[in-house]
Design a protein around this motif. Sequence first.
Motif, short mmCIF file in Angstrom:
data_model
loop_
_atom_site.label_atom_id
_atom_site.label_comp_id
_atom_site.label_asym_id
_atom_site.label_seq_id
_atom_site.Cartn_x
_atom_site.Cartn_y
_atom_site.Cartn_z
N UNK A 71 0.84 -1.19 0.00
CA UNK A 71 0.00 0.00 0.00
C UNK A 71 0.88 1.25 0.00
N UNK A 72 0.30 2.38 -0.43
CA UNK A 72 1.01 3.65 -0.42
C UNK A 72 0.01 4.79 -0.30
N UNK A 73 0.28 5.71 0.63
CA UNK A 73 -0.55 6.90 0.84
C UNK A 73 0.36 8.07 1.13
N UNK A 74 0.23 9.12 0.38
CA UNK A 74 1.03 10.33 0.57
C UNK A 74 2.52 9.97 0.68
N UNK A 75 3.11 10.22 1.83
CA UNK A 75 4.53 9.95 2.04
C UNK A 75 4.77 8.69 2.87
N UNK A 76 3.80 7.79 2.90
CA UNK A 76 3.95 6.51 3.64
C UNK A 76 3.76 5.36 2.68
N UNK A 77 4.42 4.23 3.02
CA UNK A 77 4.34 3.04 2.17
C UNK A 77 4.46 1.80 3.04
N UNK A 78 3.65 0.79 2.75
CA UNK A 78 3.75 -0.49 3.43
C UNK A 78 4.32 -1.51 2.46
N UNK A 79 5.28 -2.29 2.95
CA UNK A 79 5.92 -3.30 2.09
C UNK A 79 5.91 -4.65 2.79
N UNK A 80 5.96 -5.68 1.98
CA UNK A 80 6.16 -7.03 2.49
C UNK A 80 7.52 -7.50 1.96
N UNK A 81 8.21 -8.29 2.76
CA UNK A 81 9.51 -8.79 2.35
C UNK A 81 9.33 -10.03 1.50
N UNK A 82 10.05 -10.08 0.38
CA UNK A 82 9.94 -11.19 -0.57
C UNK A 82 11.00 -12.22 -0.26
#
Length: 82
Positions: A71-82
């Motif tokens: 996900x991504x909103x404004x200046x934030x981002x959520x990531x999952x490790x591959x």
Amino acid sequence: MVESRIAPRYRVNKRATINHGGDKYPCTVRDISSTGAALELSDSAALLRNVKAFTLLIPEDRLKLSCRVVWQRDYRMGVTFV
């Protein structure tokens, strides 16, 4: 609200770098778990709006993690490790 995350997250304030196609962008890791993280992007890293995957470098912990954007909103981002 039911917590659906696989692993517990820990609040942190770590400097990191997003490496995408040889270009490097500073960011801050705001929380992290064994499966993913929430990142706060710098102004230059906000240019990564359409990027789906990159490598996250966290020098303090000597980590180099392959990430997929969840996900991504404004200046934030959520990531999952591959």
